[in-house]
Design an enzyme around this catalytic site. Structure first.
Site, mmCIF file in Angstrom:
data_model
loop_
_atom_site.group_PDB
_atom_site.id
_atom_site.type_symbol
_atom_site.label_atom_id
_atom_site.label_comp_id
_atom_site.label_asym_id
_atom_site.label_seq_id
_atom_site.Cartn_x
_atom_site.Cartn_y
_atom_site.Cartn_z
ATOM 1 N N ASP A 30 0.831 -1.204 0.000
ATOM 2 C CA ASP A 30 0.000 0.000 0.000
ATOM 3 C C ASP A 30 0.869 1.260 0.000
ATOM 4 O O ASP A 30 1.955 1.268 0.577
ATOM 5 C CB ASP A 30 -0.889 -0.025 1.256
ATOM 6 C CG ASP A 30 -2.077 0.924 1.127
ATOM 7 O OD1 ASP A 30 -2.271 1.498 0.041
ATOM 8 O OD2 ASP A 30 -2.793 1.092 2.126
ATOM 9 N N HIS A 47 2.813 3.387 -9.008
ATOM 10 C CA HIS A 47 2.670 1.959 -9.286
ATOM 11 C C HIS A 47 3.921 1.406 -9.971
ATOM 12 O O HIS A 47 4.345 0.291 -9.701
ATOM 13 C CB HIS A 47 1.433 1.696 -10.143
ATOM 14 C CG HIS A 47 0.145 2.032 -9.429
ATOM 15 N ND1 HIS A 47 -0.102 1.640 -8.131
ATOM 16 C CD2 HIS A 47 -0.956 2.728 -9.820
ATOM 17 C CE1 HIS A 47 -1.295 2.083 -7.761
ATOM 18 N NE2 HIS A 47 -1.830 2.751 -8.767
ATOM 19 N N SER A 75 -7.044 -5.900 -5.817
ATOM 20 C CA SER A 75 -8.164 -6.448 -5.042
ATOM 21 C C SER A 75 -9.437 -6.397 -5.873
ATOM 22 O O SER A 75 -9.508 -5.641 -6.859
ATOM 23 C CB SER A 75 -8.354 -5.649 -3.756
ATOM 24 O OG SER A 75 -9.005 -4.429 -4.043
ATOM 25 N N TRP A 79 -11.439 -2.353 -8.853
ATOM 26 C CA TRP A 79 -12.167 -1.976 -10.080
ATOM 27 C C TRP A 79 -12.838 -0.625 -9.908
ATOM 28 O O TRP A 79 -13.213 0.011 -10.880
ATOM 29 C CB TRP A 79 -13.226 -3.029 -10.434
ATOM 30 C CG TRP A 79 -12.658 -4.370 -10.775
ATOM 31 C CD1 TRP A 79 -12.740 -5.506 -10.028
ATOM 32 C CD2 TRP A 79 -11.916 -4.731 -11.961
ATOM 33 N NE1 TRP A 79 -12.089 -6.545 -10.660
ATOM 34 C CE2 TRP A 79 -11.582 -6.095 -11.844
ATOM 35 C CE3 TRP A 79 -11.492 -4.025 -13.092
ATOM 36 C CZ2 TRP A 79 -10.852 -6.768 -12.818
ATOM 37 C CZ3 TRP A 79 -10.758 -4.703 -14.066
ATOM 38 C CH2 TRP A 79 -10.454 -6.056 -13.923
ATOM 39 N N LEU A 141 11.056 -20.685 -4.604
ATOM 40 C CA LEU A 141 10.077 -19.822 -3.919
ATOM 41 C C LEU A 141 8.797 -19.797 -4.768
ATOM 42 O O LEU A 141 8.872 -19.765 -5.991
ATOM 43 C CB LEU A 141 10.630 -18.399 -3.778
ATOM 44 C CG LEU A 141 9.697 -17.361 -3.128
ATOM 45 C CD1 LEU A 141 10.509 -16.377 -2.270
ATOM 46 C CD2 LEU A 141 8.889 -16.567 -4.142
ATOM 47 N N ARG A 204 -5.394 -2.193 8.395
ATOM 48 C CA ARG A 204 -6.579 -2.981 8.008
ATOM 49 C C ARG A 204 -6.132 -4.163 7.184
ATOM 50 O O ARG A 204 -5.085 -4.115 6.539
ATOM 51 C CB ARG A 204 -7.495 -2.149 7.092
ATOM 52 C CG ARG A 204 -8.248 -1.014 7.710
ATOM 53 C CD ARG A 204 -9.197 -0.408 6.666
ATOM 54 N NE ARG A 204 -8.465 0.153 5.545
ATOM 55 C CZ ARG A 204 -7.890 1.347 5.556
ATOM 56 N NH1 ARG A 204 -7.945 2.101 6.639
ATOM 57 N NH2 ARG A 204 -7.246 1.802 4.489
ATOM 58 N N LEU A 205 -6.990 -5.195 7.143
ATOM 59 C CA LEU A 205 -6.677 -6.340 6.284
ATOM 60 C C LEU A 205 -7.308 -6.192 4.901
ATOM 61 O O LEU A 205 -6.922 -6.882 3.956
ATOM 62 C CB LEU A 205 -7.129 -7.650 6.933
ATOM 63 C CG LEU A 205 -6.397 -8.016 8.230
ATOM 64 C CD1 LEU A 205 -6.837 -9.386 8.723
ATOM 65 C CD2 LEU A 205 -4.875 -8.007 8.031
HETATM 66 C C1 FPP Z 1 -1.771 0.196 -3.398
HETATM 67 O O1 FPP Z 1 -1.328 1.524 -3.474
HETATM 68 C C2 FPP Z 1 -1.246 -0.599 -4.488
HETATM 69 C C3 FPP Z 1 -2.007 -1.180 -5.481
HETATM 70 C C4 FPP Z 1 -3.458 -1.063 -5.545
HETATM 71 C C5 FPP Z 1 -1.398 -1.924 -6.585
HETATM 72 C C6 FPP Z 1 -0.176 -2.735 -6.294
HETATM 73 C C7 FPP Z 1 0.549 -2.900 -7.558
HETATM 74 C C8 FPP Z 1 1.894 -2.839 -7.720
HETATM 75 C C9 FPP Z 1 2.851 -2.732 -6.633
HETATM 76 C C10 FPP Z 1 2.493 -2.862 -9.095
HETATM 77 C C11 FPP Z 1 2.365 -4.085 -9.922
HETATM 78 C C12 FPP Z 1 2.416 -5.391 -9.199
HETATM 79 C C13 FPP Z 1 3.191 -6.450 -9.559
HETATM 80 C C14 FPP Z 1 2.989 -7.762 -8.860
HETATM 81 C C15 FPP Z 1 4.228 -6.346 -10.583
HETATM 82 P P1 FPP Z 1 -2.415 2.687 -3.552
HETATM 83 O O2 FPP Z 1 -2.522 3.109 -4.969
HETATM 84 O O3 FPP Z 1 -3.694 2.240 -2.912
HETATM 85 O O4 FPP Z 1 -1.721 3.786 -2.698
HETATM 86 P P2 FPP Z 1 -2.457 4.960 -1.898
HETATM 87 O O5 FPP Z 1 -3.224 4.322 -0.787
HETATM 88 O O6 FPP Z 1 -1.303 5.773 -1.418
HETATM 89 O O7 FPP Z 1 -3.324 5.699 -2.882
#
Ligand code: FPP
Length: 250
Positions: A30, A47, A75, A79, A141, A204-205
């Protein structure tokens, strides 16, 4: 408590002693958006930086002898983000797979997916499934990537399958126990979850591995995911090693 000083009482019924390294680590990655906003960059830049952190942490996990690393990449609630961000995340996943597949294979990483990845469209689905097939024989792994995943829906599907077996007389409802339900989850066959990390300070989970986290150690870290590096991962493993796991016992 160090491994060397763990008393027999601290040896859990799950066969793990205090001070052990975790076999199965899961991460809620996160903070990508906040990382980007802090720098005046678009969310996709966060990202992208998050994907680089995945590469580093995967290597660190292989080196540390972690058997399973489960990452919450998308998650079932994601969407709800803008069409642009969803498309960026999908694009990034495809790009990462294309670029990193040889390296994953070389490192002995087996890819496994949980969640309903079919929703990502034929091109990405094909790429994902090709990567799973190509790495199926690796055993150093297991990298479990949660895509379009939600734990409540995973548990509902498991319950539905058990109910169907009971309805056709294949399973006695009174005989259904935790092991039956566990065997129907997307994570079946994997070692129990030992350590669940969430970055960015949120506690949070968020519908991630709700069943599997029953006895996991939870670690909430303030660092934003793109800044989570090998040292931070090492510190998380050390924190786990120092905790006494009781599994409800004394
Ligand atoms: C949460 O940050 C992160 C995500 C919803 C996406 C996780 C994806 C990646 C790390 C990149 C691609 C993954 C792989 C496996 C190559 P957020 O956008 O919710 O952050 P915020 O809470 O600060 O807005």
């Amino acid at each position: 408590m160090n491994a060397g000083t763990a008393s027999s009482e601290e040896t859990s019924v799950h066969g793990q002693e205090a001070g052990n390294a975790p076999r199965h680590v899961a991460i809620i990655m996160d903070g990508n958006g906040r990382w980007a906003i802090k720098r005046g960059l678009p969310r996709v830049a966060g990202h992208r930086a998050g994907a680089e952190a995945v590469r580093k942490i995967l290597k660190a996990a292989v080196r540390a002898g972690v058997e399973v690393l489960t990452l919450y990449a998308f998650s079932s609630e994601n969407w709800r983000r803008s069409e642009e961000e969803v498309s960026d995340l999908k694009g990034l996943l495809g790009f990462y797979l294309e670029r990193e597949l040889d390296e994953l294979d070389r490192q002995g990483v087996r890819l496994r997916l949980i969640g309903d990845h079919m929703a990502f469209g034929p091109q990405l689905v094909e790429r994902l499934e090709r990567a799973v097939e190509r790495t199926a024989g690796n055993d150093r792994l297991t990298l479990v990537v949660a895509l379009n995943y939600g734990a409540q829906s995973e548990i509902v599907s498991a319950a539905r399958r058990l109910a169907a077996k009971a309805a056709t007389g294949k399973l006695d409802p009174d005989a259904i126990d935790e092991a039956h339900l566990n065997a129907e989850l997307a994570t079946h066959g994997l070692p129990e979850l030992d350590l669940l990390i969430r970055t960015s300070g949120e506690k949070r989970l968020s519908n991630f591995l709700l069943w599997q986290a029953a006895y996991a150690e939870l670690l909430f870290i303030d660092t934003l995911w793109p800044d989570f590096d090998e040292a931070a991962f090492g510190a998380a493993l050390a924190e786990f090693g120092g905790r006494q796991r009781r599994f409800g016992g004394r």
